[in-house]
Design a protein around this motif. Structure first.
Motif, PDB file in Angstrom:
ATOM      1  N   VAL A  42       0.827  -1.209   0.000  1.00  0.00           N
ATOM      2  CA  VAL A  42       0.000   0.000   0.000  1.00  0.00           C
ATOM      3  C   VAL A  42       0.861   1.259   0.000  1.00  0.00           C
ATOM      4  CG1 VAL A  42      -1.628   1.348   1.379  1.00  0.00           C
ATOM      5  CG2 VAL A  42      -2.022  -1.096   1.017  1.00  0.00           C
ATOM      6  N   VAL A  43       1.933   1.243   0.810  1.00  0.00           N
ATOM      7  CA  VAL A  43       2.794   2.432   0.900  1.00  0.00           C
ATOM      8  C   VAL A  43       3.438   2.736  -0.446  1.00  0.00           C
ATOM      9  CG1 VAL A  43       4.872   3.371   1.973  1.00  0.00           C
ATOM     10  CG2 VAL A  43       3.205   2.142   3.353  1.00  0.00           C
ATOM     11  N   ALA A  44       3.916   1.704  -1.134  1.00  0.00           N
ATOM     12  CA  ALA A  44       4.541   1.921  -2.437  1.00  0.00           C
ATOM     13  C   ALA A  44       3.544   2.493  -3.433  1.00  0.00           C
ATOM     14  CB  ALA A  44       5.148   0.611  -2.951  1.00  0.00           C
ATOM     15  N   ILE A  45       2.321   1.921  -3.435  1.00  0.00           N
ATOM     16  CA  ILE A  45       1.290   2.416  -4.351  1.00  0.00           C
ATOM     17  C   ILE A  45       0.916   3.856  -3.993  1.00  0.00           C
ATOM     18  CG2 ILE A  45      -1.066   2.070  -5.137  1.00  0.00           C
ATOM     19  CD1 ILE A  45      -0.674  -0.944  -4.610  1.00  0.00           C
ATOM     20  N   PHE A  46       0.750   4.114  -2.682  1.00  0.00           N
ATOM     21  CA  PHE A  46       0.392   5.462  -2.235  1.00  0.00           C
ATOM     22  C   PHE A  46       1.491   6.473  -2.571  1.00  0.00           C
ATOM     23  CE2 PHE A  46       0.089   8.651   1.255  1.00  0.00           C
ATOM     24  CZ  PHE A  46      -1.094   9.245   0.856  1.00  0.00           C
ATOM     25  N   SER A  47       2.748   6.044  -2.401  1.00  0.00           N
ATOM     26  CA  SER A  47       3.873   6.940  -2.721  1.00  0.00           C
ATOM     27  C   SER A  47       3.913   7.258  -4.204  1.00  0.00           C
ATOM     28  CB  SER A  47       5.190   6.296  -2.272  1.00  0.00           C
ATOM     29  OG  SER A  47       5.196   6.058  -0.884  1.00  0.00           O
ATOM     30  N   ALA A  48       3.669   6.258  -5.032  1.00  0.00           N
ATOM     31  CA  ALA A  48       3.666   6.495  -6.478  1.00  0.00           C
ATOM     32  C   ALA A  48       2.550   7.450  -6.868  1.00  0.00           C
ATOM     33  CB  ALA A  48       3.531   5.163  -7.217  1.00  0.00           C
ATOM     34  N   CYS A  49       1.392   7.265  -6.255  1.00  0.00           N
ATOM     35  CA  CYS A  49       0.273   8.174  -6.553  1.00  0.00           C
ATOM     36  C   CYS A  49       0.591   9.603  -6.133  1.00  0.00           C
ATOM     37  CB  CYS A  49      -0.993   7.673  -5.875  1.00  0.00           C
ATOM     38  SG  CYS A  49      -1.596   6.090  -6.500  1.00  0.00           S
ATOM     39  N   VAL A  50       1.179   9.738  -4.941  1.00  0.00           N
ATOM     40  CA  VAL A  50       1.525  11.083  -4.470  1.00  0.00           C
ATOM     41  C   VAL A  50       2.575  11.721  -5.364  1.00  0.00           C
ATOM     42  CG1 VAL A  50       2.603  12.360  -2.568  1.00  0.00           C
ATOM     43  CG2 VAL A  50       0.856  10.650  -2.087  1.00  0.00           C
ATOM     44  N   PHE A  51       3.548  10.945  -5.809  1.00  0.00           N
ATOM     45  CA  PHE A  51       4.591  11.482  -6.680  1.00  0.00           C
ATOM     46  C   PHE A  51       3.996  11.978  -7.998  1.00  0.00           C
ATOM     47  CE2 PHE A  51       7.903  10.878  -9.910  1.00  0.00           C
ATOM     48  CZ  PHE A  51       8.870  11.743  -9.407  1.00  0.00           C
ATOM     49  N   ILE A  52       3.107  11.179  -8.562  1.00  0.00           N
ATOM     50  CA  ILE A  52       2.447  11.605  -9.808  1.00  0.00           C
ATOM     51  C   ILE A  52       1.591  12.841  -9.567  1.00  0.00           C
ATOM     52  CG2 ILE A  52       0.788  10.892 -11.565  1.00  0.00           C
ATOM     53  CD1 ILE A  52       1.771   8.021 -11.179  1.00  0.00           C
ATOM     54  N   ALA A  53       0.901  12.866  -8.424  1.00  0.00           N
ATOM     55  CA  ALA A  53       0.085  14.046  -8.097  1.00  0.00           C
ATOM     56  C   ALA A  53       0.951  15.296  -7.931  1.00  0.00           C
ATOM     57  CB  ALA A  53      -0.716  13.774  -6.826  1.00  0.00           C
ATOM     58  N   THR A  54       2.130  15.096  -7.355  1.00  0.00           N
ATOM     59  CA  THR A  54       3.038  16.230  -7.179  1.00  0.00           C
ATOM     60  C   THR A  54       3.446  16.821  -8.522  1.00  0.00           C
ATOM     61  OG1 THR A  54       3.875  15.288  -5.126  1.00  0.00           O
ATOM     62  CG2 THR A  54       5.230  16.962  -6.195  1.00  0.00           C
ATOM     63  N   LEU A  55       3.787  15.973  -9.482  1.00  0.00           N
ATOM     64  CA  LEU A  55       4.160  16.457 -10.812  1.00  0.00           C
ATOM     65  C   LEU A  55       2.984  17.162 -11.492  1.00  0.00           C
ATOM     66  CD1 LEU A  55       6.243  13.407 -12.125  1.00  0.00           C
ATOM     67  CD2 LEU A  55       7.081  15.542 -11.114  1.00  0.00           C
ATOM     68  N   CYS A  56       1.816  16.590 -11.345  1.00  0.00           N
ATOM     69  CA  CYS A  56       0.628  17.210 -11.952  1.00  0.00           C
ATOM     70  C   CYS A  56       0.337  18.571 -11.331  1.00  0.00           C
ATOM     71  CB  CYS A  56      -0.574  16.280 -11.809  1.00  0.00           C
ATOM     72  SG  CYS A  56      -0.420  14.735 -12.726  1.00  0.00           S
ATOM     73  N   ILE A  57       0.478  18.636 -10.012  1.00  0.00           N
ATOM     74  CA  ILE A  57       0.229  19.922  -9.335  1.00  0.00           C
ATOM     75  C   ILE A  57       1.173  20.997  -9.849  1.00  0.00           C
ATOM     76  CG2 ILE A  57       0.447  21.096  -7.107  1.00  0.00           C
ATOM     77  CD1 ILE A  57      -0.660  18.560  -5.804  1.00  0.00           C
ATOM     78  N   PHE A  58       2.433  20.625 -10.017  1.00  0.00           N
ATOM     79  CA  PHE A  58       3.397  21.630 -10.457  1.00  0.00           C
ATOM     80  C   PHE A  58       3.119  22.093 -11.885  1.00  0.00           C
ATOM     81  CE2 PHE A  58       7.371  22.973 -12.373  1.00  0.00           C
ATOM     82  CZ  PHE A  58       7.811  23.917 -11.457  1.00  0.00           C
TER      83      PHE A  58
END
Length: 492
Positions: A42-58
């Protein structure tokens, strides 16, 4: 500079992605002794989602949010990932402590977060922690000892995070120094260019534009101004007699001294018209119509005094004797920017501008003529002599004019730095600004010798201006001569 910012974001994104991978691998290492299940990923999946969200936000929100707001949003997401990791490892002491220390060191280094950002991040972290604990990892086995592998891995990750963060710090410091040097260089160039350009515009106008008080656009206003015109008599004839280099030296010498005097009295130097000057008082800086007129007249007197010094110097250099004439007028004029958007000039127009020019043309050598309106403003502080009404060119009615003699000194006469007196056969020019204190006695000796010489000449001259004779120089009368002749005859 935008390219450097983009590189900085790319490096931080790579660093963030590697950190998420290291945290996810630490969670897997925590569960390594037990069979891996879905919740362990779950942590790996959640981290990947957050990383992608971070790029999208920027990339998507950079036009709607400021960089500071984007940093705070990313800080909240990073804190949520860390909370999920801590929930997954059940707050394992070594791993959790080093993770918190690494996160705190990184966030304080690169993210300048406000109190609201910290509060929101803490709230999201608590919610993420309890949601993950409730759904996936449970609430048991907190602060238990971990395997030696996870402990060693935690220290390795902490050292790597510390080293990479220090590397980023050094790069950031180097970028800041380079940016500072760049902007300092640009500022120095800007100052140099502005100083050079300021010489082509009145000083007061340039300062007003630099402060933002004046805009470079076609605009004008009506104000009461005091206008000054001056001209060198015989300069056109002088141009025919001197070579261009000597003529340029005399002209620049004269204009530089007069411009310095105008600057001292805060006059706006509009333009040089050959050997003439147009100066006005009242815009963009003004101390009131009366104070402006007095400063203008005092400036004219100082210019006349300075011209005496320049004339004596030019005579010693072999140049002809030059004199100036000046005209001053006070009244309402239109002052501002005239011309076009491509090329404009800051100047003034009006009846009193023409009147000052006509007064200057009608003045005698070294004479200051002022209009009647100027006289009413300055008569309490300056000695003025009325002139016969003049019929000036371009004016329908005769104009009452006044000649400026000097400024009233009163009890301040002993403090004057200038003393100028000229009469037939006598010219005294004293400038205490030029004399040194050790030369005062020499000046007094010279004046004493001059006084004694005048007294001696007075003793040798009668009231009718005839030279006095000694007794031996007197011719005896005819009766005395006859008696002397008869006495000599009897003796014979």
């Amino acid at each position: 500079m935008p390219f450097e910012r983009k590189n900085k974001f790319v490096l931080q994104s790579v660093y963030r992605g590697v950190s998420y991978i290291m945290l996810s691998f630490g969670v897997l290492l925590y569960y390594f002794p037990t069979p891996l299940q879905f919740q362990h990923y779950v942590v790996a999946i959640f981290s990947a989602c957050v990383f992608i969200a971070t790029l999208c936000i920027f990339f998507l929100a950079k036009h709607k949010f400021t960089r500071r707001q984007i940093k705070q949003i990313i800080f909240v997401l990073d804190l949520s990932v860390m909370a999920a990791v801590l929930s997954a490892v059940h707050l394992s002491f070594v791993f959790s402590s080093l993770t918190l220390a690494s996160f705190w060191y990184f966030s304080t280094t690169f993210n300048k977060v406000s109190f609201v950002g910290y509060s929101l991040g803490f709230l999201c972290a608590v919610m993420t922690f309890y949601v993950n604990s409730f759904l996936f990892f449970g609430f048991e086995n907190y602060f238990e000892d971990t395997s030696i592998y996870l402990t060693v891995y935690s220290f390795i990750c902490f050292c790597a995070c510390f080293g990479v963060t220090n590397y980023f710090n050094r790069k950031e410091l180097q970028n800041l120094i380079a940016t500072k040097d760049y902007y300092q260089e640009q500022m120095n160039r800007y100052i140099q260019f502005s100083n050079q350009l300021s010489r082509y515009a009145p000083l007061q106008l340039w300062q007003s534009i630099m402060r933002g008080d004046t805009q470079a656009k076609i605009d004008y206003k009506r104000k009461k101004m005091t206008v000054f015109f001056s001209d060198v008599i015989g300069f056109t004839q002088l141009a025919e007699r001197l070579i261009p280099d000597d003529l340029a030296f005399v002209l620049n010498d004269y204009l530089s001294h007069m411009a310095e005097i105008a600057k001292r009295y805060e006059g706006t130097l509009d333009k040089f018209i050959g050997d003439g000057m147009l100066i006005f008082f009242g815009d963009p800086q003004s101390q009131g119509a009366e104070a402006d007129a007095k400063r203008c007249v005092e400036m004219a007197i100082t210019m006349r005094q300075q011209m005496h010094v320049l004339r004596e110097r030019w005579l010693k250099m072999g140049f002809p004797e030059l004199h100036i004439r000046m005209g001053i007028s006070t009244g309402y004029c239109h002052v501002g920017n005239y011309g076009s958007d491509y090329r404009m000039s800051y100047t003034l127009i009006g009846h009193d501008v023409n009147l000052a020019a006509r007064l200057q043309a009608a003045a005698h050598p070294d004479e200051i003529l002022i209009a009647d309106e100027t006289y009413r403003l300055i008569k309490d502080e300056f000695v003025c002599v009325p002139k016969e009404p003049m019929q000036l060119k371009g004016l329908s009615e005769p104009i009452q004019t006044w000649q400026i003699i000097d400024k009233y000194t009163g009890i301040r006469s002993d403090l004057q730095q200038w003393f100028d007196y000229e009469y037939k056969g006598f010219h005294l020019l004293l400038n205490l600004d030029e004399a040194q204190h050790y030369e005062y006695q020499q000046l007094l000796d010279v004046l004493e010798q001059m006084k004694q010489r005048i007294q001696t000449q007075q003793d040798l001259t009668t009231e009718q201006g005839i030279a006095r004779l000694d007794e031996r120089d007197e011719v005896p009368d005819s009766d005395a001569k006859l008696k002397d002749f008869e006495s000599d005859k009897v003796r014979i």
